[in-house]
Design an enzyme around this catalytic site. Structure first.
Site, PDB file in Angstrom:
ATOM      1  N   HIS A  67      45.072  38.778  35.363  1.00  0.00           N
ATOM      2  CA  HIS A  67      43.955  39.710  35.524  1.00  0.00           C
ATOM      3  C   HIS A  67      42.612  38.998  35.555  1.00  0.00           C
ATOM      4  CE1 HIS A  67      43.965  39.860  30.977  1.00  0.00           C
ATOM      5  NE2 HIS A  67      42.671  39.954  31.158  1.00  0.00           N
ATOM      6  N   ASP A 120      51.417  37.810  32.626  1.00  0.00           N
ATOM      7  CA  ASP A 120      49.986  37.826  32.935  1.00  0.00           C
ATOM      8  C   ASP A 120      49.424  36.407  33.006  1.00  0.00           C
ATOM      9  OD1 ASP A 120      47.388  38.564  33.338  1.00  0.00           O
ATOM     10  OD2 ASP A 120      47.295  39.986  31.677  1.00  0.00           O
ATOM     11  N   SER A 154      40.817  36.664  27.079  1.00  0.00           N
ATOM     12  CA  SER A 154      41.892  36.702  28.072  1.00  0.00           C
ATOM     13  C   SER A 154      42.055  35.332  28.711  1.00  0.00           C
ATOM     14  CB  SER A 154      41.587  37.739  29.147  1.00  0.00           C
ATOM     15  OG  SER A 154      41.645  39.031  28.620  1.00  0.00           O
TER      16      SER A 154
END
Length: 706
Positions: free
Chosen positions: A82, A219, A642
């Site tokens: 992402h 991810d 992240s």
């Protein structure tokens, strides 16, 4: 486990055992390091920050919004899927849809450059508070303080670039402005896309699973840093650039973990507000979070409908939708957590304890005033709420192209031509139709105009609402259609002369002028209280630090490098053990739901085939005999983390942080050690998918996992 911090809960007579904290590395408290050793961190103190081989030297700020880690001697960088989402989307077309089908480069020549993408390495950090104190920075208004620090930063920037032209400096406040640190970075601007899974895996679970456990999302995405072939240093993109030879890259471990294993994240957490007063938390809940999720759910519903109807629209809005929906769900969850744990009440009890301590010591007497702080927040509440609705409807978080253009022309910075020849000055918008859709945009704007009017007080409403009522009989869609059809602002690659007499009669320009003019309504209210609230919150933080001076305290996150440590482990989910990992059969079961129409669990048949195997070879966990997909730790993270590397006690990479659980959504303002968890994608899952799906042998040889 040794207690390090006096948390809010401890002030309600509970003893908390927690590894809470987002610690700066250069001045990591010895007490924190000693606790890390007790929890099986095996490296010396200096291994984190000092020397070329320091762990910090393989961790990067990825693009100014995420984190990442260098994993090979040829500059490969792992981050989340992402985080690479927009880069992947920008290369995608209907004919070559890398979002849908993934991307694998088979040579350096096939790796894709990305405009405006960069990574930064932190070189050094130090406390410059004494210098700023001597210059009287905290006696300045916030506006003067901002400009003064900006000027000082520019001076320091010039000085350091005389020594090394590749360096950049940044001065930021820590501890609510009670301290200031100077951080030096080196930025690299040639960053190329190397590998990406199809979105079905990189975003597996979609909004259904976002902020939830159990998770199976793979991810991750892979990039590479390129450098000048002569100097080995940063350079703008050139086909002649070569892969970076970093001083440090993270060793990758296939050895796994068990419950209680040491886990450490190092990355760039974006923003937390754990020193925030109870009055500020109330404002966050009611004037910021609530308007945010109410507005975003309106536009997301429209985006999603159009995206599902058209592949071309999906490619254009995939990234926009993902960015919007992430904090839509976050704000809903945060508000629920604030209420469920009684956070405002807890913080008020903490503030009462500080009042009593202040009365007994006299510290900041006559300066820190809780009653004043309460009144100030009440005074600005309506303006803050209106501002949030405005930003979500019309501001930078908005989606429609017309509003973006209408506001850009108001700031004047995009005017071209000779200022001495005003009649020939013009604005021009390049054709960017590959990033937005005409029908989707118009419907979103019409719906948001209606929503804003229903939610916001009349005095904060732009006067174009009178035009909608009078000329368009209250029909928002007709008004929007008129703007898009008649405004020259929507003409791409054509000069629009800004000093011709009809310019200000253009409906798009008038719309933008109306948006700008209404800002004055809340600006005055916010400006009247801003400096005083900032000062009182700074005093409150200072009082907490002084009251707890025998304990180490970390500063709120501000997108500078931070370390968090803890252990791999489960928590109680609905009164039952959550489990500390997910394994391959769990994603296969969800994929079967996808086959029955659950969109967020749909995946290509090959993915189900690869994850249905009974033998995953060297990627099999030695303890459980299964392929681990994702795992839990109690590392303290937030947005910006992240892509942060998750290290074991030897400083080896075991995963990438990518999310938190639903019960952690209040952690930006309060870390609940019993419930808050970091969700990481297991590095063995990453490598297995690179090998089995991507056939990326050349990359796996670079990484050399053991």
């Amino acid at each position: 486990m040794k207690k390090l911090l006096l948390t809010l809960v401890s002030l309600t007579a509970l003893t908390v055992q927690a590894d809470e904290g987002m610690w700066t590395l250069y001045n990591l408290p010895n007490a924190v390091y000693e606790t890390m050793k007790q929890e099986n961190y095996e490296l010396p103190y200096g291994a984190l920050y000092e020397g070329d081989d320091a762990i910090k030297n393989c961790v990067v700020n990825f693009g100014g919004f995420c984190s990442g880690v260098v994993v090979s001697p040829d500059g490969l960088v792992f981050t989340n899927h992402h985080c690479g989402f927009e880069a992947i989307r920008s290369h995608s077309t209907v004919e070559h849809d890398y979002m849908l089908n993934g991307f694998v480069s088979n040579s350096y020549e096939e790796e894709l450059p990305n405009k405006n993408l960069f990574v930064s390495f932190m070189i050094e950090q130090k406390d410059i508070t004494p210098r700023l104190d001597s210059l009287g920075v905290n006696q300045m208004s916030n506006d003067k303080k901002y400009h003064f620090i900006d000027s000082l930063e520019n001076v320091m920037q010039k000085d350091i670039r005389k020594q090394d032209s590749t360096l950049r400096v940044e001065i930021l406040p820590f501890y609510e402005g009670n301290k200031y640190y100077l951080t030096t970075y080196r930025d690299y601007h040639d960053v190329r896309l190397v590998f990406a899974l199809p979105k079905s895996m990189g975003k597996f679970g979609g909004e259904t699973d976002n902020w939830m456990w159990p998770r199976q999302t793979c991810d991750f995405s892979v990039f590479r840093i390129y450098v000048d072939p002569k100097t080995g240093g940063p350079a703008k993109y050139s086909k002649d650039n070569v892969p970076m030879k970093p001083k440090k890259w993270a060793p990758v471990s296939l050895q796994g973990y068990v419950p209680g294993s040491f886990s450490m994240t190092i990355g760039y957490p974006g923003s937390t507000s754990r020193y925030l007063s109870s009055y500020g938390i109330r404002e966050r809940r009611d004037a910021r979070n609530t308007p945010m999720y109410q507005t975003r759910e309106v536009k997301q519903a429209i985006m999603l409908r159009h995206m599902r109807a058209s592949e071309a629209v999906r490619i254009k809005y995939d990234s926009k939708y993902a960015q919007s929906s992430n904090y839509w769900k976050n704000s809903i969850g945060m508000n629920k957590c604030i209420d469920s744990i009684g956070l405002i009440r807890q913080k008020a009890a903490f503030e009462q304890k500080i009042r009593q301590w202040q009365d007994s010591t006299g510290y900041l007497k006559g300066k820190l005033d809780f009653d004043l702080l309460d009144r100030l927040y009440q005074k600005r509440f309506a303006a803050m709420r209106a501002l949030t609705f405005y930003n979500e409807t019309f501001g930078r978080r908005n989606t429609d192209e017309l509003t973006r253009r209408a506001l850009r022309v108001q700031n004047g910075v995009i005017v071209n031509g000779d200022p001495k020849k005003p009649k020939k000055q013009y604005i021009e918008f390049k054709d960017n139709s590959d990033t937005w859709d005409y029908d989707t945009d118009r419907e979103i704007l019409a719906a948001l105009l209606k929503h804003y009017r229903e939610k916001v007080e009349i005095k904060y409403q732009p006067d174009f609402y009178n035009v909608i009522d009078h000329d368009f009989k209250g029909d928002y869609q007709k008004f929007v259609d008129y703007l898009y059809k008649k405004s020259k602002l929507m003409q791409s690659d054509k000069k629009i002369y800004v000093n011709k007499k009809n310019y200000h009669k253009d409906p798009g320009v008038m719309y933008g002028e109306s948006l700008i003019s209404v800002q004055a309504e809340w600006t005055a209210e916010l400006n009247a209280t801003y400096d005083s609230i900032t000062e009182q919150e700074r005093y409150l933080c200072a009082a907490k630090l002084r009251m707890e001076e025998d304990l180490p305290n970390y500063s709120d996150a501000n997108f500078t490098m931070r370390l968090s440590y803890g252990q791999v482990g489960e928590y109680l989910l609905g009164g039952k053990p959550s489990g500390y990992y997910t394994e391959a059969s769990s994603i296969v079961r969800k994929m079967e739901q996808g086959e029955r129409g659950v969109i967020d669990y749909e995946a290509e048949p090959i993915m189900k085939e690869l994850l249905s195997k009974q033998d995953f070879g060297k990627y099999t966990d030695k303890t459980t005999g299964k392929l681990h997909l994702c795992f839990l730790s109690n590392n303290d993270i937030t947005g910006g983390n992240s892509g942060s590397p998750m290290f074991n006690g030897k400083g080896e990479l075991i995963g990438l942080a990518f999310d938190g659980n639903w019960d952690s959504l209040s952690s930006d303002i309060f870390f609940d050690s019993q419930l808050a968890r970091c969700i990481g994608v297991d590095i063995r899952y990453v490598l297995y998918m690179m090998e089995s799906w991507g056939k990326a042998d050349r990359l796996l040889k670079e990484i050399s996992a053991k």
